[in-house]
Scaffold this active site. Structure first.
Site, PDB file in Angstrom:
ATOM      1  N   LYS A 237       0.849  -1.199   0.000  1.00  0.00           N
ATOM      2  CA  LYS A 237       0.000   0.000   0.000  1.00  0.00           C
ATOM      3  C   LYS A 237       0.882   1.246   0.000  1.00  0.00           C
ATOM      4  O   LYS A 237       0.942   1.999   0.976  1.00  0.00           O
ATOM      5  CB  LYS A 237      -0.959  -0.037   1.200  1.00  0.00           C
ATOM      6  CG  LYS A 237      -2.133   0.903   1.071  1.00  0.00           C
ATOM      7  CD  LYS A 237      -3.175   0.604   2.117  1.00  0.00           C
ATOM      8  CE  LYS A 237      -4.157   1.736   2.295  1.00  0.00           C
ATOM      9  NZ  LYS A 237      -4.928   2.096   1.098  1.00  0.00           N
TER      10      LYS A 237
HETATM   11  N1  PMP Z   1      -7.784  -1.650  -2.628  1.00  0.00           N
HETATM   12  C1  PMP Z   1      -7.204  -0.444  -2.576  1.00  0.00           C
HETATM   13  C2  PMP Z   1      -6.512   0.075  -3.765  1.00  0.00           C
HETATM   14  C3  PMP Z   1      -7.259   0.308  -1.394  1.00  0.00           C
HETATM   15  O1  PMP Z   1      -6.680   1.512  -1.329  1.00  0.00           O
HETATM   16  C4  PMP Z   1      -7.956  -0.197  -0.286  1.00  0.00           C
HETATM   17  C5  PMP Z   1      -8.049   0.614   0.977  1.00  0.00           C
HETATM   18  N2  PMP Z   1      -7.024   0.312   1.863  1.00  0.00           N
HETATM   19  C6  PMP Z   1      -8.541  -1.458  -0.393  1.00  0.00           C
HETATM   20  C7  PMP Z   1      -8.432  -2.164  -1.571  1.00  0.00           C
HETATM   21  C8  PMP Z   1      -9.230  -2.074   0.781  1.00  0.00           C
HETATM   22  O2  PMP Z   1      -8.264  -2.533   1.679  1.00  0.00           O
HETATM   23  P1  PMP Z   1      -8.610  -2.703   3.225  1.00  0.00           P
HETATM   24  O3  PMP Z   1      -9.827  -3.542   3.284  1.00  0.00           O
HETATM   25  O4  PMP Z   1      -7.440  -3.429   3.794  1.00  0.00           O
HETATM   26  O5  PMP Z   1      -8.805  -1.349   3.775  1.00  0.00           O
END
Ligand code: PMP
Length: 306
Positions: free
Chosen positions: A155
């Protein structure tokens, strides 16, 4: 102010106005950062704020720091403490969004791996209206970044140039959001959320090799579907036109929560209303994060009664 007054910089609580990095830091020059978006939920019955899956967010941040060769990779306890101390400093007793970023803080050249800064900020944030109403998406023309270039599994702040461009395109064209395809033309994910569709009573979501973030909410939804609702869940590649055949669709993420997708490329998903399986999963998710369901207590980190 989009962020509450007290922030946490390198373990110290500082005023929003003093939470600064140098304009020539690696974070600014090269986008050298990794981040997490986390939510905490207020439960009025037990007067507790629960941070949802804090451990998993801290571990994912550490994974990102390791892949980006940051040195040091901060211990999980330190990361968790910084989040908890930020919430406490702001005396938060309502639903809150938290952001944590690890970044290169020095004015160095491209191969630098330190020094590493860590910032946490938070802000009260209720659910968006789209959670109830649903959204209309387009499939973006800008392809999702690939694992062998800018891995979406990490991320990284720099990745979001891709998401931003796709999101802006969709907004310019009058849609609420975007779904991105991989370089191979398979469904990947939204700009800040993972994609699910329902076909014949089964939940289907792109697999982890579809250039997605390995989302914590995606995993939560799969656990709810399998363990609580006994629904079949399939992780596999999804063709572009298969989404037009879905009975229901939604996307999910810590910040977005669970948002029904009622239209894709101006075609109604199912009958164009929020579907029954989506509604059941939404309800179970919101009960779970607040602690109104008993399952997985280890996913809820208490802030106050400790
Ligand atoms: N995909 C992307 C590109 C994101 O930025 C996010 C947000 N974090 C998610 C999926 C969802 O991830 P999470 O459930 O871990 O927040």
């Amino acid at each position: 102010m989009p962020t509450a007054r007290w922030m946490c910089l390198n373990g110290d609580i500082v005023d929003y106005a003093d939470c600064k990095v140098h304009a020539f830091s690696g974070a600014v020059k090269y986008g050298a950062g990794v981040f997490e978006g986390i939510r905490a939920y207020w439960n009025a019955d037990d007067k507790e704020l629960h941070v949802f899956r804090l451990r998993e967010h801290a571990e994912r941040l550490r994974f990102g720091m390791r892949v980006l060769r940051f040195d040091p990779v901060y211990p999980v306890d330190f990361l968790e403490d910084c989040v908890l101390k930020t919430l406490r400093a702001n005396e938060l007793r309502e639903n809150t969004h938290i952001r944590m970023i690890a970044f290169l803080s020095g004015d160095d050249e491209l191969p630098a791996t330190s020094p590493v800064g860590l910032v946490v900020g938070c802000v009260p944030r209720p659910s968006a209206q789209s959670v109830a109403k649903g959204i209309r998406c387009r499939i973006g023309s800008i392809q999702r970044i690939a694992d062998n270039a800018l891995p979406p599994r990490v991320k990284a702040t720099a990745n979001y140039i891709n998401n931003r461009a796709a999101e802006l395109e969709a907004r310019r064209d009058g849609y609420d959001g975007v779904l991105m395809l991989t370089a191979q033309g398979k469904m990947s994910e939204g700009a800040g959320a993972c994609f699910f569709m329902v076909r014949d009573g089964a939940l289907i979501t792109p697999d982890v090799t579809s250039d997605i973030l390995e989302s914590i909410t995606r995993e939560t939804v799969m656990r709810l579907a399998r363990d609580v609702f006994n629904l079949p869940v399939v992780e596999r590649q999804i063709d572009r036109t298969e989404v037009y055949a879905a009975d229901e669709a939604f996307w999910c993420g810590s910040g977005q929560e669970i948002v029904p997708i009622i239209e894709i490329d101006r075609l109604a998903v199912g009958d164009g209303a929020v579907g029954p399986i989506t509604q059941r999963i939404q309800q179970a998710y919101f009960d779970l994060v607040r602690g109104q369901r008993a399952e997985w207590p280890e996913w809820r980190r208490p802030v106050w009664n400790v």
